[in-house]
Design a protein around this motif. Structure first.
Motif, short mmCIF file in Angstrom:
data_model
loop_
_atom_site.label_atom_id
_atom_site.label_comp_id
_atom_site.label_asym_id
_atom_site.label_seq_id
_atom_site.Cartn_x
_atom_site.Cartn_y
_atom_site.Cartn_z
N ARG A 93 45.71 -1.11 -21.95
CA ARG A 93 46.75 -1.22 -22.98
C ARG A 93 46.15 -1.73 -24.29
N GLY A 94 44.98 -2.31 -24.23
CA GLY A 94 44.38 -2.84 -25.45
C GLY A 94 43.36 -3.91 -25.12
N THR A 95 42.88 -4.56 -26.16
CA THR A 95 41.87 -5.61 -25.99
C THR A 95 42.33 -6.67 -25.00
N THR A 96 43.58 -7.09 -25.14
CA THR A 96 44.10 -8.17 -24.28
C THR A 96 44.02 -7.76 -22.81
N GLU A 97 44.47 -6.56 -22.51
CA GLU A 97 44.43 -6.15 -21.10
C GLU A 97 42.99 -5.95 -20.63
N GLU A 123 37.33 -17.61 -31.19
CA GLU A 123 38.03 -16.59 -30.37
C GLU A 123 39.53 -16.53 -30.60
N HIS A 124 40.03 -15.32 -30.44
CA HIS A 124 41.46 -15.01 -30.37
C HIS A 124 41.97 -15.54 -29.02
N HIS A 125 43.24 -15.91 -28.97
CA HIS A 125 43.79 -16.43 -27.71
C HIS A 125 43.53 -15.49 -26.53
N SER A 126 43.44 -14.18 -26.81
CA SER A 126 43.21 -13.24 -25.72
C SER A 126 41.80 -13.34 -25.15
N ASN A 127 40.91 -14.02 -25.85
CA ASN A 127 39.57 -14.24 -25.30
C ASN A 127 39.37 -15.72 -24.95
N VAL A 171 32.42 -13.38 -26.51
CA VAL A 171 32.55 -13.68 -27.95
C VAL A 171 33.04 -12.45 -28.71
N ASN A 172 33.68 -12.72 -29.85
CA ASN A 172 34.06 -11.57 -30.66
C ASN A 172 32.92 -11.18 -31.59
N GLN A 173 32.92 -9.90 -31.95
CA GLN A 173 31.90 -9.40 -32.88
C GLN A 173 32.30 -9.76 -34.30
N VAL A 174 33.60 -9.79 -34.55
CA VAL A 174 34.14 -10.20 -35.84
C VAL A 174 35.36 -11.07 -35.58
N SER A 175 35.45 -12.17 -36.31
CA SER A 175 36.61 -13.06 -36.19
C SER A 175 37.79 -12.47 -36.95
N ASN A 176 38.94 -12.35 -36.26
CA ASN A 176 40.12 -11.82 -36.93
C ASN A 176 40.67 -12.78 -37.97
N ALA A 177 40.46 -14.08 -37.77
CA ALA A 177 41.07 -15.07 -38.68
C ALA A 177 40.22 -15.30 -39.92
N ILE A 200 31.80 -8.49 -25.17
CA ILE A 200 31.99 -8.51 -26.62
C ILE A 200 33.38 -7.98 -26.95
N ASP A 201 34.13 -8.81 -27.68
CA ASP A 201 35.45 -8.40 -28.17
C ASP A 201 35.23 -7.70 -29.51
N GLY A 202 35.31 -6.38 -29.45
CA GLY A 202 35.03 -5.58 -30.65
C GLY A 202 36.29 -5.18 -31.42
N ALA A 203 37.44 -5.86 -31.12
CA ALA A 203 38.72 -5.47 -31.73
C ALA A 203 38.63 -5.36 -33.25
N GLN A 204 37.90 -6.32 -33.85
CA GLN A 204 37.84 -6.36 -35.31
C GLN A 204 36.58 -5.71 -35.87
N TRP A 205 35.81 -5.07 -35.01
CA TRP A 205 34.58 -4.43 -35.50
C TRP A 205 34.67 -2.92 -35.55
N PHE A 223 38.07 -3.02 -27.05
CA PHE A 223 38.75 -2.85 -28.33
C PHE A 223 40.12 -2.21 -28.14
N SER A 224 40.90 -2.19 -29.23
CA SER A 224 42.26 -1.65 -29.22
C SER A 224 42.36 -0.44 -30.14
N GLY A 225 43.16 0.55 -29.76
CA GLY A 225 43.34 1.74 -30.59
C GLY A 225 44.05 1.46 -31.90
N HIS A 226 44.98 0.50 -31.90
CA HIS A 226 45.83 0.31 -33.09
C HIS A 226 45.12 -0.40 -34.24
N LYS A 227 43.88 -0.83 -34.01
CA LYS A 227 43.10 -1.38 -35.12
C LYS A 227 42.06 -0.37 -35.59
N LEU A 228 42.13 0.83 -35.03
CA LEU A 228 41.17 1.89 -35.33
C LEU A 228 41.92 3.14 -35.79
N1 PMP Z 1 40.69 -10.00 -30.27
C1 PMP Z 1 40.70 -9.97 -31.60
C2 PMP Z 1 39.47 -10.42 -32.35
C3 PMP Z 1 41.83 -9.51 -32.27
O1 PMP Z 1 41.84 -9.46 -33.60
C4 PMP Z 1 42.95 -9.07 -31.53
C5 PMP Z 1 44.21 -8.58 -32.21
N2 PMP Z 1 44.64 -9.40 -33.26
C6 PMP Z 1 42.89 -9.13 -30.15
C7 PMP Z 1 41.74 -9.60 -29.55
C8 PMP Z 1 44.03 -8.69 -29.29
O2 PMP Z 1 44.23 -7.34 -29.43
P1 PMP Z 1 45.52 -6.61 -28.82
O3 PMP Z 1 46.71 -7.39 -29.32
O4 PMP Z 1 45.46 -5.25 -29.37
O5 PMP Z 1 45.40 -6.66 -27.35
#
Ligand code: PMP
Length: 422
Positions: A93-97, A123-127, A171-177, A200-205, A223-228
């Motif tokens: 479903r996305g990075t979180t899943e 890290e994002h809460h999902s990581n 770890v994430n490749q790029v910090s979303n914050a 590697i959480d590539g959501a933001q890369w 990674f997630s489709g909706h950020k690409l």
């Molecule tokens: N990791 C990072 C670095 C993110 O930016 C995000 C989305 N803000 C997520 C994880 C979670 O992605 P998603 O909500 O698409 O599962």
């Protein structure tokens, strides 16, 4: 390097060309979700109009076509990531899943009391949360790589934290914050040297530069489709084949089995073992179209365009008195986070005041509460750039922030209040 034709790109985004309000949309929230170009919207609609059926095992041609489209999307993702084999790319479903899947299957099967999982302050809460959950059930413990005041990982501290007890570095490749770009290749090599795996959480890369999971030697990449520029509800978990093959299944159900009896079930091979139930078929098709689209423009060119916007935004926002940029790492993606302290203006008020001017930004903790604690703030205002953004939009943001500050100053002088409500 030829510059992007931003006007031609913008013309492909219906949401940017057909404003619903009386003012143009200035969309500066691509780190949350990118908008979708016409070709992605069309690919999803065409699938629904002409090709939809449940995949696998259908005795009819329509189902075989849908299956072929879904599996072609997997092959497209594999080429995008330079995975050695499409079966290493699982749809989620996305990075979180994707992260939850690794934590729940690899984590539960492999972690023991005394083992350590290393994450970072960025890290994002999902990581963070999936690792806390698996730590609680296995007795493993979570260690955290600190950052410096600029928002860069403290790599010396990272090296000190690594030990034979480290089982996984996530770890994430790029910090979303903050936008910090982390040296994930180096981080991975050092983790491997102590025998740890790396996620590697590539959501933001992935939307901002080319990705090569084999060059990175990533064990897992998500990674997630909706950020690409693709649909929501679809994402990817890449994992090295031998690792995925060694992991127990995630969810049980249809499609992930080889043989079921009431006494015993044997599981399917990759990738089906991890894709129980009917997947988001149109999402996969849309994601493949989005990948075709970004690659037709070129990720290097997209990244360079966003760097120019980042440079401009950083310079302009730094000129606004009372505004502090949070996150000043040397290598950043197109993300600017800030707070306004003089006069103090709540970030939600900044976001609301910008919205009145048609400018979309994000305010809050960005799902990074531990990072906010480290920065000694509860929230920031964040603008983030995509391929469709233009310098005049950055200028509009800076102008609006100057106006907001001026009006807050006037109000404070008039009322003597310490916190200004806009
Ligand atoms: N990791 C990072 C670095 C993110 O930016 C995000 C989305 N803000 C997520 C994880 C979670 O992605 P998603 O909500 O698409 O599962």
């Amino acid at each position: 390097r030829p510059a992007l034709d931003v006007e031609a790109i913008r013309a492909q985004f219906p949401i940017l060309t057909t404003p619903t309000d009386d003012q143009p949309l200035i969309y500066l929230d691509s780190a949350a979700s990118t908008q979708q170009p016409e070709c992605v919207i069309d690919a999803v609609a065409d699938y629904h109009r002409g090709h939809h059926a449940n995949i696998h095992r259908g005795a009819y041609r329509l189902s075989r076509t849908a299956t072929r489209m879904y599996e072609a999307a997997r092959e497209r993702v594999a080429r995008f990531l330079n995975a050695a084999d499409p079966v290493e790319c699982l749809f989620t479903r996305g990075t979180t899943e994707s992260i939850n899947l690794v934590a729940a299957t690899w984590g539960r099967a492999n972690l023991q009391p005394g083992d350590e999982i290393l994450i970072s302050t960025l890290e994002h809460h999902s990581n963070i949360v999936p690792w806390q959950m698996v730590a609680a059930t296995t007795g493993a413990c979570l260690r955290v790589i600190p950052i410096d005041d600029a928002g860069d990982l403290d790599l010396d501290a990272y090296r000190r934290l690594l030990s034979p007890r480290t089982r996984l570095v996530a770890v994430n490749q790029v910090s979303n914050a903050l936008g910090t770009i982390n040296p994930v290749g180096e981080i991975t090599a050092e983790a491997h040297a102590v025998g740890a795996l790396v996620l590697i959480d590539g959501a933001q890369w992935v939307a901002h530069g080319p990705t090569d999971v084999q060059a990175l030697d990533a064990d897992f990449y998500v990674f997630s489709g909706h950020k690409l520029y693709g649909p929501t509800g679809i994402g990817v978990l890449y994992g090295k084949r031998r690792l995925l093959e060694s992991m127990p299944p995630y969810q049980g159900g249809g499609d992930m089995i080889e043989r079921v009896t009431f006494e015993h079930t044997t599981y399917a091979g990759l990738p089906n073992r991890f894709e129980a139930g009917t997947p988001h078929i149109s999402g996969a098709v849309g994601l493949a179209a989005a990948i075709d689209w970004v690659e037709s423009i070129g990720l290097e060119a997209i990244g360079a365009h966003e760097q120019a916007l980042l440079h401009q935004a950083t310079g302009r926002l730094a000129q606004i008195p009372g505004l502090t940029i949070k996150g000043t790492a040397r290598h950043k993606s197109g993300v600017v986070s800030w707070v306004m302290n003089d006069p103090p203006i709540a970030t939600l008020d900044i976001g609301t005041a910008l919205d009145l001017r048609g400018i979309c930004i994000r305010t809050g903790h960005h799902c990074c509460q531990p990072l906010m604690d480290r920065l000694d703030v509860t929230s920031t205002a964040r603008a983030s750039f995509g391929v469709y953004n233009r310098p005049d939009e950055v200028e509009a943001l800076a102008e609006a922030l100057s106006e907001i500050r001026a009006s807050a100053s006037r109000q404070r002088h008039a009322s003597g209040a310490s916190q200004v409500t806009l």
